[in-house]
Design a protein around this motif. Sequence first.
Motif, PDB file in Angstrom:
ATOM      1  N   ASN A   1     106.568 109.627   3.105  1.00  0.00           N
ATOM      2  CA  ASN A   1     105.669 109.536   4.256  1.00  0.00           C
ATOM      3  C   ASN A   1     106.414 108.902   5.432  1.00  0.00           C
ATOM      4  N   LEU A   2     106.595 109.689   6.494  1.00  0.00           N
ATOM      5  CA  LEU A   2     107.323 109.232   7.678  1.00  0.00           C
ATOM      6  C   LEU A   2     106.402 109.065   8.890  1.00  0.00           C
ATOM      7  N   THR A   3     105.105 108.961   8.660  1.00  0.00           N
ATOM      8  CA  THR A   3     104.156 108.948   9.769  1.00  0.00           C
ATOM      9  C   THR A   3     104.479 107.867  10.791  1.00  0.00           C
ATOM     10  N   ASP A   4     104.886 106.692  10.329  1.00  0.00           N
ATOM     11  CA  ASP A   4     105.148 105.574  11.243  1.00  0.00           C
ATOM     12  C   ASP A   4     106.603 105.499  11.688  1.00  0.00           C
ATOM     13  N   SER A   5     107.463 106.343  11.129  1.00  0.00           N
ATOM     14  CA  SER A   5     108.892 106.205  11.437  1.00  0.00           C
ATOM     15  C   SER A   5     109.590 107.529  11.682  1.00  0.00           C
ATOM     16  N   TRP A   6     108.833 108.613  11.952  1.00  0.00           N
ATOM     17  CA  TRP A   6     109.450 109.940  11.998  1.00  0.00           C
ATOM     18  C   TRP A   6     110.462 110.082  13.128  1.00  0.00           C
ATOM     19  N   LYS A   7     110.237 109.425  14.251  1.00  0.00           N
ATOM     20  CA  LYS A   7     111.183 109.555  15.373  1.00  0.00           C
ATOM     21  C   LYS A   7     112.539 108.976  14.999  1.00  0.00           C
ATOM     22  N   GLU A   8     112.545 107.779  14.433  1.00  0.00           N
ATOM     23  CA  GLU A   8     113.809 107.166  14.028  1.00  0.00           C
ATOM     24  C   GLU A   8     114.447 107.930  12.875  1.00  0.00           C
ATOM     25  N   SER A   9     113.624 108.395  11.948  1.00  0.00           N
ATOM     26  CA  SER A   9     114.154 109.100  10.777  1.00  0.00           C
ATOM     27  C   SER A   9     114.806 110.424  11.148  1.00  0.00           C
ATOM     28  N   LEU A  10     114.341 111.033  12.242  1.00  0.00           N
ATOM     29  CA  LEU A  10     114.876 112.341  12.642  1.00  0.00           C
ATOM     30  C   LEU A  10     116.071 112.250  13.581  1.00  0.00           C
ATOM     31  N   ASP A  11     116.526 111.052  13.917  1.00  0.00           N
ATOM     32  CA  ASP A  11     117.682 110.920  14.809  1.00  0.00           C
ATOM     33  C   ASP A  11     118.906 111.679  14.308  1.00  0.00           C
ATOM     34  N   PRO A  12     119.265 111.584  13.015  1.00  0.00           N
ATOM     35  CA  PRO A  12     120.422 112.371  12.528  1.00  0.00           C
ATOM     36  C   PRO A  12     120.194 113.873  12.666  1.00  0.00           C
ATOM     37  N   ALA A  13     118.938 114.318  12.500  1.00  0.00           N
ATOM     38  CA  ALA A  13     118.635 115.740  12.630  1.00  0.00           C
ATOM     39  C   ALA A  13     118.800 116.206  14.072  1.00  0.00           C
ATOM     40  N   VAL A  14     118.454 115.354  15.040  1.00  0.00           N
ATOM     41  CA  VAL A  14     118.642 115.702  16.448  1.00  0.00           C
ATOM     42  C   VAL A  14     120.134 115.801  16.770  1.00  0.00           C
ATOM     43  N   LYS A  15     120.937 114.901  16.218  1.00  0.00           N
ATOM     44  CA  LYS A  15     122.387 114.964  16.421  1.00  0.00           C
ATOM     45  C   LYS A  15     122.942 116.264  15.832  1.00  0.00           C
ATOM     46  N   ASP A  16     122.435 116.659  14.670  1.00  0.00           N
ATOM     47  CA  ASP A  16     122.840 117.942  14.081  1.00  0.00           C
ATOM     48  C   ASP A  16     122.513 119.096  15.026  1.00  0.00           C
ATOM     49  N   LEU A  17     121.322 119.055  15.614  1.00  0.00           N
ATOM     50  CA  LEU A  17     120.902 120.129  16.513  1.00  0.00           C
ATOM     51  C   LEU A  17     121.874 120.278  17.677  1.00  0.00           C
ATOM     52  N   VAL A  18     122.237 119.185  18.305  1.00  0.00           N
ATOM     53  CA  VAL A  18     123.145 119.233  19.459  1.00  0.00           C
ATOM     54  C   VAL A  18     124.483 119.845  19.049  1.00  0.00           C
ATOM     55  N   LYS A  19     125.035 119.403  17.927  1.00  0.00           N
ATOM     56  CA  LYS A  19     126.316 119.934  17.453  1.00  0.00           C
ATOM     57  C   LYS A  19     126.195 121.410  17.071  1.00  0.00           C
ATOM     58  N   TYR A  20     125.073 121.755  16.460  1.00  0.00           N
ATOM     59  CA  TYR A  20     124.884 123.143  16.025  1.00  0.00           C
ATOM     60  C   TYR A  20     124.817 124.090  17.218  1.00  0.00           C
ATOM     61  N   ILE A  21     124.059 123.748  18.232  1.00  0.00           N
ATOM     62  CA  ILE A  21     123.937 124.621  19.402  1.00  0.00           C
ATOM     63  C   ILE A  21     125.285 124.759  20.102  1.00  0.00           C
TER      64      ILE A  21
END
Length: 326
Positions: free
Chosen positions: A289-309
């Motif tokens: 359950n990431l309801t209270d922490s999803w923004k921080e938890s997804l930081d690595p995924a956002v970095k992946d997105l930038v590199k992928y594009i």
Amino acid sequence: MLKKMINNAKIDIEIHPNDPLLIKSGMSTVGGADMVFVRTYRFDGKDEPFIPGSSLKGMIRSYAEKICRSLRDMPVPVCLPYLEPKKEKEGEKRQASCGLYFENYKKKVKPISSPDIYSLSCPACRLFGSQSFIGRFATSDAYLTDEFRQNGRPVFEIRDGVAIDRLTGGTAGGAKYNMEVLTRGEFKTTLEIRNFERWQLGLIGLVLRDMEQGLVRVGFGKSRGLGSFHAKITNFEITYYNRNINSLKGLSTLASKEDSKAYDFFPETVDDASQLPVPRSEGLRYIYNLTDSWKESLDPAVKDLVKYIEAVKWPKNIEEYIAGRS
């Protein structure tokens, strides 16, 4: 990969209008407004407004495409889903639809395997799908929340509209119309991403951030003062099947080497992913359950997105594939 269950993200959101909304119904009316809000029958034989899942998915895909286009200028990293190959106009170069490319190819040559379709598709089609691929992302229809249904009622207004004569700047004769807009209502829906690459979760996370801040509009009349809303994330859960892990992982880490190569999954770029909370176990599923922490938890995924594009091979890969096999 959709034949296996590896991971899943489920996001429950509420939609609260800031401005009037109009999701147009395809049904004609007699004696009513020219444009009416779409309705459905759910309880006690009474109709109620709702937002179709197709409208929500189209809105989210369109905004996600804008984010991808903002990360790389040339070549544009995502296709235009409606654009037929070899019919590009000025400003549309090398943006023809992935799905239409594949459909034309299959009619003239032979079928294409699912791994090839996925690996050759642009980032948007990989996540949302195309004419040839179902995609990883799904939306449910948005219905009135239970709390609003019990304590309130939808409020509609009739707004007048009129076309403007481009020469005189005044009203164009015979071009008046009216529309039924929703001014009060609260909706709930569920977004789901099945078997995601980590960058895909990062892309949806960026869209959700802007939805929370009221930066995304939905429905008709978005340039006329309609369609503004803000979203509230009420539940955010990530599920891994038969895997109890400590940090956020996607398919490039969890899938077999053979599948990763066949589908061309993008390698995750950082290992310092934030720690996931302790999961609850339900059979083979481990649910975080990431309801209270999803923004921080997804930081690595956002970095992946930038590199992928930055690194994505599209559209060169699909152009070479079609040209080399036609």
